[in-house]
Design a protein around this motif. Structure first.
Motif, PDB file in Angstrom:
ATOM      1  N   ALA A   1      34.521 -19.843  87.851  1.00 54.16           N
ATOM      2  CA  ALA A   1      35.122 -20.873  87.004  1.00 54.16           C
ATOM      3  C   ALA A   1      36.646 -20.737  86.998  1.00 54.16           C
ATOM      4  O   ALA A   1      37.373 -21.725  87.155  1.00 54.16           O
ATOM      5  CB  ALA A   1      34.567 -20.778  85.591  1.00 54.16           C
ATOM      6  N   LYS A   2      37.110 -19.500  86.851  1.00 59.26           N
ATOM      7  CA  LYS A   2      38.557 -19.288  86.830  1.00 59.26           C
ATOM      8  C   LYS A   2      39.199 -19.739  88.135  1.00 59.26           C
ATOM      9  O   LYS A   2      40.262 -20.356  88.145  1.00 59.26           O
ATOM     10  CB  LYS A   2      38.875 -17.798  86.592  1.00 59.26           C
TER      11      LYS A   2
ATOM     12  N   ARG B   1      42.015 -22.517  88.578  1.00 56.78           N
ATOM     13  CA  ARG B   1      43.285 -22.165  89.224  1.00 56.78           C
ATOM     14  C   ARG B   1      43.623 -23.162  90.337  1.00 56.78           C
ATOM     15  O   ARG B   1      44.735 -23.675  90.419  1.00 56.78           O
ATOM     16  CB  ARG B   1      43.143 -20.743  89.797  1.00 56.78           C
ATOM     17  N   GLU B   2      42.632 -23.460  91.178  1.00 57.92           N
ATOM     18  CA  GLU B   2      42.879 -24.357  92.299  1.00 57.92           C
ATOM     19  C   GLU B   2      43.175 -25.788  91.848  1.00 57.92           C
ATOM     20  O   GLU B   2      44.073 -26.430  92.373  1.00 57.92           O
ATOM     21  CB  GLU B   2      41.671 -24.376  93.243  1.00 57.92           C
ATOM     22  N   ARG B   3      42.411 -26.252  90.876  1.00 54.72           N
ATOM     23  CA  ARG B   3      42.622 -27.637  90.443  1.00 54.72           C
ATOM     24  C   ARG B   3      43.955 -27.770  89.727  1.00 54.72           C
ATOM     25  O   ARG B   3      44.623 -28.793  89.820  1.00 54.72           O
ATOM     26  CB  ARG B   3      41.463 -28.130  89.580  1.00 54.72           C
ATOM     27  N   ARG B   4      44.322 -26.752  89.000  1.00 53.42           N
ATOM     28  CA  ARG B   4      45.629 -26.780  88.349  1.00 53.42           C
ATOM     29  C   ARG B   4      46.715 -26.931  89.414  1.00 53.42           C
ATOM     30  O   ARG B   4      47.611 -27.756  89.295  1.00 53.42           O
ATOM     31  CB  ARG B   4      45.845 -25.495  87.555  1.00 53.42           C
ATOM     32  N   LYS B   5      46.601 -26.137  90.449  1.00 46.24           N
ATOM     33  CA  LYS B   5      47.595 -26.168  91.512  1.00 46.24           C
ATOM     34  C   LYS B   5      47.582 -27.509  92.258  1.00 46.24           C
ATOM     35  O   LYS B   5      48.634 -28.087  92.547  1.00 46.24           O
ATOM     36  CB  LYS B   5      47.302 -25.025  92.494  1.00 46.24           C
ATOM     37  N   ARG B   6      46.388 -27.999  92.532  1.00 47.40           N
ATOM     38  CA  ARG B   6      46.277 -29.204  93.355  1.00 47.40           C
ATOM     39  C   ARG B   6      46.504 -30.501  92.584  1.00 47.40           C
ATOM     40  O   ARG B   6      46.851 -31.518  93.179  1.00 47.40           O
ATOM     41  CB  ARG B   6      44.879 -29.268  94.001  1.00 47.40           C
ATOM     42  N   GLU B   7      46.242 -30.493  91.278  1.00 45.79           N
ATOM     43  CA  GLU B   7      46.304 -31.747  90.528  1.00 45.79           C
ATOM     44  C   GLU B   7      47.280 -31.737  89.368  1.00 45.79           C
ATOM     45  O   GLU B   7      48.106 -32.631  89.248  1.00 45.79           O
ATOM     46  CB  GLU B   7      44.916 -32.099  90.007  1.00 45.79           C
ATOM     47  N   LEU B   8      47.161 -30.738  88.513  1.00 46.88           N
ATOM     48  CA  LEU B   8      48.011 -30.735  87.320  1.00 46.88           C
ATOM     49  C   LEU B   8      49.481 -30.582  87.679  1.00 46.88           C
ATOM     50  O   LEU B   8      50.328 -31.330  87.179  1.00 46.88           O
ATOM     51  CB  LEU B   8      47.547 -29.617  86.369  1.00 46.88           C
TER      52      LEU B   8
ATOM     53  N   LEU C   1      27.074 -18.934  81.077  1.00 47.64           N
ATOM     54  CA  LEU C   1      28.426 -19.498  81.103  1.00 47.64           C
ATOM     55  C   LEU C   1      28.423 -20.948  80.629  1.00 47.64           C
ATOM     56  O   LEU C   1      29.289 -21.365  79.855  1.00 47.64           O
ATOM     57  CB  LEU C   1      29.010 -19.405  82.515  1.00 47.64           C
ATOM     58  N   SER C   2      27.419 -21.703  81.065  1.00 52.39           N
ATOM     59  CA  SER C   2      27.345 -23.115  80.680  1.00 52.39           C
ATOM     60  C   SER C   2      27.165 -23.256  79.174  1.00 52.39           C
ATOM     61  O   SER C   2      27.781 -24.120  78.546  1.00 52.39           O
ATOM     62  CB  SER C   2      26.182 -23.797  81.387  1.00 52.39           C
ATOM     63  N   LEU C   3      26.328 -22.402  78.613  1.00 51.13           N
ATOM     64  CA  LEU C   3      26.120 -22.443  77.162  1.00 51.13           C
ATOM     65  C   LEU C   3      27.424 -22.168  76.427  1.00 51.13           C
ATOM     66  O   LEU C   3      27.756 -22.834  75.447  1.00 51.13           O
ATOM     67  CB  LEU C   3      25.083 -21.396  76.742  1.00 51.13           C
ATOM     68  N   LYS C   4      28.158 -21.172  76.925  1.00 49.62           N
ATOM     69  CA  LYS C   4      29.430 -20.839  76.284  1.00 49.62           C
ATOM     70  C   LYS C   4      30.421 -21.984  76.401  1.00 49.62           C
ATOM     71  O   LYS C   4      31.097 -22.336  75.436  1.00 49.62           O
ATOM     72  CB  LYS C   4      30.013 -19.568  76.899  1.00 49.62           C
ATOM     73  N   ALA C   5      30.481 -22.558  77.594  1.00 49.57           N
ATOM     74  CA  ALA C   5      31.383 -23.693  77.797  1.00 49.57           C
ATOM     75  C   ALA C   5      30.999 -24.826  76.851  1.00 49.57           C
ATOM     76  O   ALA C   5      31.846 -25.453  76.221  1.00 49.57           O
ATOM     77  CB  ALA C   5      31.307 -24.167  79.237  1.00 49.57           C
TER      78      ALA C   5
ATOM     79  N   GLU D   1      31.259 -15.368  95.792  1.00 51.07           N
ATOM     80  CA  GLU D   1      31.555 -14.618  94.573  1.00 51.07           C
ATOM     81  C   GLU D   1      30.440 -14.946  93.577  1.00 51.07           C
ATOM     82  O   GLU D   1      30.170 -16.107  93.318  1.00 51.07           O
ATOM     83  CB  GLU D   1      32.919 -15.062  94.023  1.00 51.07           C
ATOM     84  N   LYS D   2      29.817 -13.909  93.025  1.00 45.08           N
ATOM     85  CA  LYS D   2      28.646 -14.156  92.178  1.00 45.08           C
ATOM     86  C   LYS D   2      28.963 -14.204  90.682  1.00 45.08           C
ATOM     87  O   LYS D   2      28.168 -14.702  89.897  1.00 45.08           O
ATOM     88  CB  LYS D   2      27.572 -13.080  92.429  1.00 45.08           C
ATOM     89  N   ASP D   3      30.091 -13.649  90.314  1.00 46.36           N
ATOM     90  CA  ASP D   3      30.467 -13.628  88.901  1.00 46.36           C
ATOM     91  C   ASP D   3      30.943 -15.020  88.481  1.00 46.36           C
ATOM     92  O   ASP D   3      32.000 -15.486  88.885  1.00 46.36           O
ATOM     93  CB  ASP D   3      31.598 -12.600  88.719  1.00 46.36           C
TER      94      ASP D   3
END
Lengths: 168, 168
Positions: B93-94, B98-105, A140-144, B86-88
């Motif tokens: 990342a999503k 989602r949380e930062r968008r809600k809390r900051e943006l 994931l980091s590489l993709k980012a 959550e391992k995925d």
DNA sequence: TAAAACTTTCAATAACTATTGAAAGTATAG
DNA sequence: CTATACTTTCAATAGTTATTGAAAGTTTTA
């Protein structure tokens, strides 16, 4: 709303946002002040507007230069230094992305590459879980990293038209 | 490298990264620990592995649940609560986005909309610079918001194939 | 219902980070 | 050269945030 009230609110809000991004409050406030200032400001101006000490103003102005978000400006016949912020917000965003990539993503990638070489018995659950987590995170980091790189290379036009069109 | 050394390095690195993103070190470390753990862990386990107090472990486990990054798991015949991450990593990342968008943006957008209404004499440099900065920032924030929304709606397949192909 | 097993809270305190301001440093002008 | 105008440094201190751990709260078991 009057200008003074608006300025204060904006400086305050930008400072708060900075805090939740690991950026010290004063640094974000100095940045906000320069973003909305039509003229270059001196250290003295910053001290006055934000009510901070000389040392504090100086240190945060230098940090902002270090981040590439503001620059020194010399006025003819003036001995002091003045400072201006980059006003193009897309350039600002790109610069922040560039710096954070360098300061955080790259070191993390190096660590993850190192951690992929953890050894352990083949059937060991602990080792397997570890290796899988590291591998996924590394991918994931590489993709980012690639995505950010592409964004940074893109010019504003590309971002605003192609990318945004794709994104709806 | 041996597993134990790797685990420690990862927990340490994740904690450091968290700090520069405004996330408290222990919270990031607990998250790291659960990410690489094949089994659900109890509060006691977390306390032991990270050498932190009960209160600290409890508070950060709750914060992680609040962020949607870990969840409680009940084991049959066990009274204590266990926790799994959550391992995925793409889901992780999503969720963070989602949380930062809600809390900051979102709050920032509201403030910017308010600040666009600052009034002042038409030729006033100060007011004009302010209004322009706010307008540009507002536009960029709106675009970022839309882009993030689209990313969040997209499933992994879309992200990994279409988007990544575009990005090279 | 009472004891046991566990979770949560929160006031005290530790640890960390930011800020001050005076002193040292540096560059320019006369 | 030396006085002046400015910038930078840094040890002391203030302010903020995280952590502890004991006490209170809750749920389960017997």
């Amino acid at each position: 709303m009057q200008l003074e009230e608006g300025k204060e609110k904006f400086i305050q809000a930008w400072g708060t946002l900075g805090s939740s991004w690991g950026i010290n409050r004063t640094m974000a406030q100095v940045h906000a002040l320069l973003l909305i200032s039509p003229e270059a400001l001196s250290t003295e101006d910053v001290m006055q507007e934000l009510n901070v000490s000389r040392g504090n103003a100086n240190m945060n102005l230098r940090a902002l230069i270090d981040w590439g978000l503001i620059s020194k400006e010399l006025k003819p016949g003036e001995r002091r230094e003045f400072f201006v912020a980059e006003k193009d917000m897309w350039k600002v965003a790109k610069q922040v992305i560039r710096e954070r990539r360098k300061r955080e993503l790259e070191p993390m990638l190096r660590i993850l590459e190192e951690l992929r070489q953890v050894e352990g018995a083949k059937g060991d659950k602990e080792t397997e879980a570890f290796t899988e987590a590291i591998t996924n995170l590394h991918e994931l980091s590489l993709k980012a990293d690639k995505t950010l790189n592409t964004m940074l290379r893109a010019d504003e036009h590309w971002f605003l038209s192609s990318f945004m069109k794709l994104m709806r």
